[in-house]
Each structure stands twice: as structure tokens, then as C-alpha cells.
Design a protein around this motif. Sequence first.
Motif, short mmCIF file in Angstrom:
data_model
loop_
_atom_site.label_atom_id
_atom_site.label_comp_id
_atom_site.label_asym_id
_atom_site.label_seq_id
_atom_site.Cartn_x
_atom_site.Cartn_y
_atom_site.Cartn_z
N LYS A 126 0.81 -1.22 0.00
CA LYS A 126 0.00 0.00 0.00
C LYS A 126 0.84 1.27 0.00
O LYS A 126 0.30 2.37 0.10
CB LYS A 126 -0.93 0.00 1.22
N LYS A 128 2.87 4.53 -0.97
CA LYS A 128 2.76 5.51 -2.04
C LYS A 128 4.03 5.50 -2.88
O LYS A 128 5.05 4.92 -2.50
CB LYS A 128 2.52 6.90 -1.44
N GLU A 131 7.32 6.56 -1.12
CA GLU A 131 7.76 5.58 -0.12
C GLU A 131 8.30 4.33 -0.80
O GLU A 131 9.29 3.75 -0.35
CB GLU A 131 6.58 5.22 0.80
#
Length: 355
Positions: A126, A128, A131
Amino acid sequence: MAQEPLKPAYVIWGEDRATIDRALVRLAARVEREGGMAPERLRAEESPPEDVVAACEALSFAGTRLVLVEGADAWKADAVGALLDYLGGPNPGTCLALVAAGQLTPKLHAAIAVLGGDLRYGPDPKAKGRERTQWLVEHFRQEVQRAGGSASPAVARAVVERVVVDRPDARRGGIATMELAREAEKLAAYADGEAITPEMVEALVPPHPDAKTYELADAIVRADAARAYDLLQDLATGEDPTAPIVIQVQLTNRFRSLALAQGIGPDPSPDAVSAVTGVKGFPARILAEQARAVPPGAAQRAVARLAALELDLRVSELARLGRSRDDGERLVLEAAVRDLLGLMRGRPVPAGREA
């Protein structure tokens, strides 16, 4: 300090396949060191959960039995009931390891997490974009260190930008992490104890020529318009923009393979896709999934629309609009991508836009 006892079940998952493989080697070595058996290896695509349960429940007269199941994220939620029942009271003489690129079905993943064996190697699914990129940068630096070298964050980021094809099938196949690991080993060997420099990266790491176009094809298949238009912008800008006719050729190749996969029938297997396309392994599995996901016949209609795009790029007056030839070509390319997105949503191509 003594090691804690083996868990009765593990899920070992994530994109970092190299680290997963090292973890599996350590697990198998520990089982054998403690008097257990060599691992029994299964593939989820070939072995239903009931077969895995039978393997786990079989009596062992030679210590702990290690059952390794590859590709466990292929099982659907309605197929794992027997395995969920088994995990409620696992055989103490068996260690079950489910290996996957992505998360298992929620109940199965949760059942193993309760037993304490949830091991993820790779970025958070999950995460982004920023990241995720940071994780890949640190992964590359760690692989360089493992190979006996060193690289600054800036150098590592340059390698990631040149190497990584960050599309969904590449993520599920762990392709990005494996390619970065190979580049890390190559650069560390070349640097011979010195820090890796930008000049070494420029000389030794070729940029992936098709990276953005692969991502564009996947965005179109998913009917993700926002991502598709972002990628078109990326392909049109930068130091080395990609020519629209090159994008057209690469998209045509991709959708032609997808059309062949759809031509097999409503539920093509990866093996059948391999037979008609020549695509092997994990990419064949992705093509099979995409062939099932898009509307029937959509891929063949996409090939026809891309043929019309080729004519537009080569001879149409539309390609000459704008302040430069490139402006016009980008315009007709964007129009074609809009139509392809519509096809993936089940809408027909407007009259006159198919070859």
C-alpha cells in the motif's frame, strides 16, 4: 541464546524474491539441522489446498516435515476452507511455509499471522510512490553492501530510475528487486572496493528502453486513465523522450499477445497462453489474468485501433497539427489512448477510428 521454536506455519511473502529465497534456504537448513526432512515442494497452481493439508497431516518418522508451497497467493478465498480448518489445529510434526509475491486471501493470511509466522520481505503493497521508491533505493544499497561495495542514496536513486519497470506484473513477479540485485552485484564488482560513482552507473547500467511503455500498457488494460495520461506525459518529456511511433509498436505487440490470449476462450490457462504467444512463466500468468479481466474481444479491437494509429502517425494530416510534427503526433497518440481506455471499459471505438 537459543532460537525460538519453529512456528507451525509461515507466510513468506513480498517483492524481494532474493531475500525470500535466502529465508527459505535458512528455514530448510534449520529443519534438517534439527533432524527433520528435506522440504516437500508444491506449487499452488498445481496443488489445491486439500492436497497441501494431506501433505501436512502425513505421519513423519524422520523429524519435522517441511512443506513449501510456492505461489500461494493464486488460491481464491472460496478454495482455502480445508487449509483454514487445518491451521486451527496444525500437525505439530509439520512446518508449513506458504510463499507468495502478494498477500494471501485475508482469512488465510490472518490465520497464519495468529500463529506468528507472517514474514514480509519487500515494500508495503500500500506504499505511495515516494515511499516505494525510497524502499527500492535502500534495497539497492543493501544489495551493494552485501556484495562488498557501497553506494550513496543519490547513486542508488539513479540506478532505480534507470532499471525499474514499476508495473503491477513486475511487482507481483519481484522483477524490480531481482534486477536491482543483479545491478548491485555488477557495480560492486566493477568498483572493486571503491564507492560506486554516477559515472559507473552511466557506463554500466543501461536504461530500460521499454519501462514506461510497459507501464502504459498495464494502465490502459486496467482502464486507469489518470495513470495512463501521466505516463504519456513522462514519455513525451525528459532528456530522451520516446517517439510516438515507438510507443505505437510496443503497445501493438502487447495487445496482440493479449488478443491471442483472449482468443483461447473465456478462461485461458497460463500454459495455453504460453503455447499461443510464446510468453513464458509469470508474464504468461499475467496475460491470462488480463485476458479474463477485459471485455471479450476488447484486445483484438485494440489492435485494430492501434493499426489506425500507425496510419495516423505516418500519413494523416492530424499528425501535422500544432507548432511541430511532434505536437501533432502526440495529439493523435493521446486520442488513441483515450479510445483504448474506452475499449477496456466496454465502450466501442467511435466510427472511423479503426483500421
